[in-house]
Scaffold this active site. Structure first.
Site, PDB file in Angstrom:
ATOM      1  N   LYS A 112       0.441   7.911   6.167  1.00  0.00           N
ATOM      2  CA  LYS A 112       0.321   7.402   7.440  1.00  0.00           C
ATOM      3  C   LYS A 112       1.166   8.157   8.553  1.00  0.00           C
ATOM      4  O   LYS A 112       0.839   8.547   9.710  1.00  0.00           O
ATOM      5  CB  LYS A 112       0.161   5.877   7.616  1.00  0.00           C
ATOM      6  CG  LYS A 112      -0.792   5.142   6.708  1.00  0.00           C
ATOM      7  CD  LYS A 112      -2.307   5.510   7.049  1.00  0.00           C
ATOM      8  CE  LYS A 112      -3.051   4.330   6.379  1.00  0.00           C
ATOM      9  NZ  LYS A 112      -3.170   4.536   4.986  1.00  0.00           N
TER      10      LYS A 112
HETATM   11  C1  LIG Z   1      -4.060   4.356   3.976  1.00  0.00           C
HETATM   12  C2  LIG Z   1      -3.919   4.560   2.723  1.00  0.00           C
HETATM   13  C3  LIG Z   1      -4.814   4.892   1.893  1.00  0.00           C
HETATM   14  C4  LIG Z   1      -6.363   5.233   2.371  1.00  0.00           C
HETATM   15  O1  LIG Z   1      -6.620   6.010   3.369  1.00  0.00           O
HETATM   16  P1  LIG Z   1      -7.861   6.251   4.388  1.00  0.00           P
HETATM   17  O2  LIG Z   1      -7.508   7.222   5.270  1.00  0.00           O
HETATM   18  O3  LIG Z   1      -7.991   4.662   4.976  1.00  0.00           O
HETATM   19  O4  LIG Z   1      -9.022   6.361   3.364  1.00  0.00           O
HETATM   20  C5  LIG Z   1      -4.505   5.355   0.578  1.00  0.00           C
HETATM   21  N1  LIG Z   1      -3.349   5.164   0.077  1.00  0.00           N
HETATM   22  C6  LIG Z   1      -2.358   4.825   0.945  1.00  0.00           C
HETATM   23  C7  LIG Z   1      -1.085   4.714   0.025  1.00  0.00           C
HETATM   24  C8  LIG Z   1      -2.461   4.377   2.137  1.00  0.00           C
HETATM   25  O5  LIG Z   1      -1.585   3.993   3.100  1.00  0.00           O
END
Ligand SMILES: *Cc1c(COP(=O)(O)O)cnc(C)c1O
Length: 467
Positions: A112
Site C-alpha cells: 500500500k
Molecule cells: C491490500 C493487500 C492485498 C490486497 O490488495 P487489493 O488491491 O485489495 O486486491 C494483498 N496483500 C496485502 C499484504 C495487502 O496489504
C-alpha cells in the site's frame, strides 16, 4: 485527462477533482475517459529510468492538466526516498521462470505504501493550491490504514478517520495505526468485519449532506489515483524481464481487486501481459467467479492473510464496466442487484472476456502455511501469507517460457503469529519499526452503525471544518 464514472451518471472530471473526491457522485468509480497507450519504443526507453522517473512517466498521462511529469517526478522522489531498498521494488527469482516483486520496502511494510506515499503529497499539493481542507474516511483490513496514516500524518488540510474491524487485524497492523498520535489522525475499531467497515465508508459518501459538510474524500483503492500509482511497478518489473519484447504474466494476492486491476491497466497501456493469476484465501468469491461464474457473497471468515478477508471487491466494478463495453447503465443495474441479492450474474460475453486473461487460485490457511514452508525449504525465501498465496497462484498458472512475476505484498514481520506457525521463527521487524510494541496506542471502539460513526467523524474534525 478527463474521468468518467462506471455508473455513467457523473459529469466528467479532471485528475485533481477525482483525486480529492475518491468516489464519483453517482456512487460509481472513476476511470480515465480513454486509456493512454505507450508504444514498444516508448516502453523500451523507460528501461533506463530510475523507479521514481519511470513512475512519473507512467502516471503523467493520467495527471495531465493537473500535474506535469516533472512535478510528479519530484513528488515521487520524495515518496520513495524513505524506502529501505534502492530499487524501490526489487525482483527476486524463486524458481525457473518464477519471480517475486517485493513491494513492501516502504514505511509500513506493505505494498500500500507504493501508492499511498505518493497520495499524501498529491493531496497536500492539490489542497494547498485550492486553499481547501478535507476529511479522509477510509476502511482497512489492515494495511491500507497504516499506509494512509503514515502518508497523511501532520499534513495541513487533512483530517483522517480510519475504520478497521476490531480484532481482525494483526497486532503489528493495529499498532502501526494506533500508535500514530498526530492530531489529524483518528482510529476507529468497528464491531464488525472489513466489509462492514467498507459499507460504513460507502454509506458516509452516500449521505450527501454529510459528505458536503465534512468535505469527504477517500484513500481506499476506489480512488483512481491509487490505481494509477500502482501501474508503474508492473511496467518496471516487466521491462526488467524483457518486455515489451517478451510476454509476461503476473500473479497477485487479491482482496479489493485494486492491485490486480492496476496490472490489467498496465496491459491496456501496452505491456504484453498474457495472464493475470488472482490469489485468494478461503474468502474465495473471485476465484469461484473465475472458475465457474459464481459471484455470490458468503460470510467473511478470518484467515492468515487478513488483508484479503474480503467478499465484495470494490474494484471489480471497474473491470466489469470495461468488459461490458463501458456500459454505465448496465454496470449500475448489476451493482445494485448484487448489493441487494448478494449474487451477480455476469453476461457470458463479459465473463469470457475476463477469463481470457484472468485465472484464480484459492489457498486455505493450511495450504498457505504449507506454501510458506515449501518456499523456505526450497530457496530460503521467507514469504508472508499474502505473498505466499500470490506465489502459489503464479506457480500454478505459469505458462512455459513466460516469466511469472508474483507480487510480494507484505513483509513477513507484519504477521508474526502466522510465520511462527509456519517456520518456527519470526522474521525480525526492520530496526525503524522495532519500538512498535513499546508505544502508546490511541483508538476508539464504535458499533457498526452509520449514525454513531458519523457523529465521531463530526466531533473529531477540527473547527475549521465547520460549515
Ligand atoms: C491490500 C493487500 C492485498 C490486497 O490488495 P487489493 O488491491 O485489495 O486486491 C494483498 N496483500 C496485502 C499484504 C495487502 O496489504
Amino acid at each position: 485527462m478527463r474521468y468518467v464514472s462506471t455508473r455513467g451518471q457523473a459529469p466528467a472530471s479532471g485528475f485533481a477533482e477525482v483525486l480529492l473526491a475518491g468516489l464519483a457522485p453517482d456512487g460509481g468509480l472513476y476511470l480515465p475517459e480513454s486509456w493512454p497507450v505507450f508504444s514498444p519504443a516508448e516502453l523500451r526507453a523507460m528501461r533506463a529510468l530510475a523507479y521514481p522517473e519511470l513512475a512519473a512517466r507512467v502516471i503523467a498521462p493520467f495527471a495531465a492538466g493537473s500535474f506535469t511529469e516533472a512535478e510528479l517526478a519530484a513528488l515521487l522522489r520524495e515518496a520513495y526516498a524513505g524506502f529501505a531498498h534502492p530499487a524501490v521494488c526489487p525482483l527476486v527469482q524463486l524458481e525457473t521462470g518464477l519471480f517475486v516483486a517485493e513491494l513492501f520496502h516502504g514505511p509500513t511494510l506493505a505494498f500500500k505504501d507504493m501508492a499511498m506515499q505518493l497520495l499524501g503529497p498529491l493531496f497536500a499539493a492539490a489542497l494547498a493550491r485550492r486553499g481547501e481542507h478535507i476529511t479522509i474516511v477510509g476502511a482497512t483490513s489492515g494495511d491500507t490504514g497504516s499506509a494512509a496514516i503514515e502518508a497523511c500524518r501532520d499534513r495541513p488540510g487533512i483530517h483522517l478517520v480510519m475504520l478497521h474491524p476490531k480484532g481482525r487485524t494483526s497486532e503489528v497492523q493495529r499498532r502501526q495505526m494506533t500508535t500514530v498520535l498526530a492530531p489529524n489522525i483518528v482510529n476507529l475499531a468497528v464491531a464488525g468485519s472489513f466489509d462492514d467497515c467498507q459499507d460504513l465508508v460507502k454509506a458516509m459518501f452516500a449521505d450527501a449532506p454529510f459528505r458536503a459538510e465534512m468535505a469527504l474524500s477517500a484513500v481506499n483503492s476506489i480512488n483512481f489515483a491509487r490505481i494509477a500509482a500502482q501501474i508503474p511497478y508492473y511496467v518496471a518489473t516487466a521491462l526488467a524481464l524483457g518486455a515489451p519484447d517478451r510476454e509476461v504474466a503476473f500473479a497477485v494476492p487479491t482482496g479489493n481487486f485494486g492491485n490486480v486491476f492496476a496490472a490489467w491497466a498496465a496491459g491496456r497501456m501496452g505491456l504484453p501481459i498474457v495472464r493475470l493469476a488472482v490469489g485468494s484465501n478461503r474468502n474465495d468469491i473471485l476465484t469461484r467467479f473465475l472458475a465457474g461464474k459464481d459471484m455470490s457473497v458468503r460470510a467473511v471468515e478470518p484467515s492468515l492473510s487478513p488483508s484479503m478477508d474480503i467478499q465484495v471487491s470494490s474494484n471489480f466494478e471497474r473491470l466489469l464496466f470495461e468488459s461490458l463495453g463501458r456500459d454505465g447503465d448496465t454496470t449500475a443495474a448489476m451493482m445494485r442487484d448484487f448489493r441487494r441479492s448478494g449474487r451477480m450474474t455476469v453476461p457470458d460475453a463479459a465473463w469470457c472476456d475476463i477469463t481470457r486473461l484472468f485465472v484464480g487460485l484459492a489457498l486455505d490457511d493450511r495450504a498457505t502455511t504449507a506454501e510458506i514452508r515449501a518456499l523456505h525449504a526450497a530457496s530460503g525465501y521467507v514469504a508472508d501469507p499474502h505473498s505466499a498465496i500470490g506465489i502459489a497462484a503464479g506457480r500454478a498458472h505459469a505458462l512455459p517460457g513466460v516469466p511469472m512475476i508474483a507480487m510480494g505484498t507484505a513483509h513477513p514481520a507484519k504477521f508474526p503469529a502466522a510465520m511462527r506457525e509456519a517456520l518456527g521463527f519470526v522474521p525480525p521487524l526492520p530496526p525503524r519499526l522495532a519500538s512498535l510494541y513499546d508505544k502508546e496506542e490511541r483508538c476508539r471502539d464504535v458499533p457498526a452503525d452509520l449514525a454513531a460513526v458519523e457523529a465521531v467523524v463530526r466531533s473529531t474534525a477540527p473547527a475549521t471544518h465547520a460549515a
